[in-house]
Motif scaffolding. Structure first.
Motif, short mmCIF file in Angstrom:
data_model
loop_
_atom_site.label_atom_id
_atom_site.label_comp_id
_atom_site.label_asym_id
_atom_site.label_seq_id
_atom_site.Cartn_x
_atom_site.Cartn_y
_atom_site.Cartn_z
N TRP A 117 0.82 -1.23 0.00
CA TRP A 117 0.00 0.00 0.00
C TRP A 117 0.84 1.26 0.00
N GLY A 118 2.01 1.15 -0.59
CA GLY A 118 2.91 2.29 -0.75
C GLY A 118 4.34 1.82 -0.58
N LEU A 127 4.66 -0.18 2.86
CA LEU A 127 3.51 -0.06 3.75
C LEU A 127 2.61 -1.25 3.48
N ASP A 174 3.15 8.02 7.12
CA ASP A 174 3.02 6.78 6.34
C ASP A 174 1.58 6.63 5.82
N ARG A 175 0.62 6.91 6.68
CA ARG A 175 -0.79 6.79 6.27
C ARG A 175 -1.12 7.79 5.16
N ARG A 227 1.10 8.96 3.03
CA ARG A 227 1.80 8.44 1.85
C ARG A 227 0.98 7.33 1.19
N SER A 228 0.44 6.43 2.01
CA SER A 228 -0.36 5.33 1.49
C SER A 228 -1.62 5.85 0.80
N TYR A 282 -0.63 7.06 -2.59
CA TYR A 282 -0.36 5.90 -3.43
C TYR A 282 -1.67 5.26 -3.87
N THR A 283 -2.56 5.01 -2.92
CA THR A 283 -3.83 4.33 -3.20
C THR A 283 -4.68 5.14 -4.18
N LEU A 285 -1.94 0.12 8.85
CA LEU A 285 -0.73 -0.28 8.13
C LEU A 285 0.43 -0.52 9.08
N ARG A 302 4.80 -0.46 8.68
CA ARG A 302 5.91 -0.14 7.77
C ARG A 302 6.98 -1.21 7.91
#
Length: 155
Positions: free
Chosen positions: A32-33, A46, A93-94, A96-97, A100-101, A127, A129
């Motif tokens: 997920w990233g 992720l 991170d969330r 970033r995901s 990406y999503t 998620l 990492r």
């Protein structure tokens, strides 16, 4: 060092993460990233926090293969290596995901006309990492060159 084209593919392509357990059983999950670190010597993945099999394999140091594919062209690249640490995802991170999503879902909508609402059902609730120390990079684009190592100026 990876080329900017390979970095872009890895950071935006459809992600499949494969591992193998101590009993030799394979396991695969969606990523997920991904962020390329240290010129491609490492990546940060992720992953779904509720995939206990995947996380168990990674925590035990199992080999990992990460394949990234362009939804439209099917150009694909695979990294192989070993997990080097798991940690809870951060707010960054969330975010970033989510970026990406959104990009991945937009590409699938454009190419395959799959409604985003259906794809959102696959998005994990939380998620983890995972950093991966990369041992090799391989071309996985369908065709006669699939599986060939990417080295030198192609990397």
């Amino acid at each position: 060092m990876l080329t900017s084209d390979l970095v872009a593919l890895l950071e935006s392509g459809a992600l499949i993460v494969g591992t193998v357990g101590p009993d030799g059983a394979p396991w695969a999950a969606r990523g997920w990233g991904l962020d390329v670190l240290d010129d491609g010597a490492r990546v940060r993945l992720l992953l779904p926090a509720d995939d206990v099999v995947l996380l168990g394999h990674l925590a035990s140091g199992a080999p990992v293969a990460v394949t990234a594919a362009d939804v439209e062209t099917l150009q694909a690249v695979q990294l192989k290596g070993r997990a080097d640490g798991l940690a809870a995802a951060t707010d960054d991170d969330r975010a970033r995901s989510r970026r990406y999503t959104d990009g991945y879902h937009g590409a699938v909508l454009e190419v395959d006309d799959v409604p985003v609402e259906l794809m959102e059902r696959q998005v994990p609730v939380d998620l983890v990492r995972c950093e991966v120390a990369v041992d090799g990079v391989f071309d996985q684009t369908p065709g006669p060159g699939a599986g060939a190592p990417i080295t030198g100026d192609r990397a």
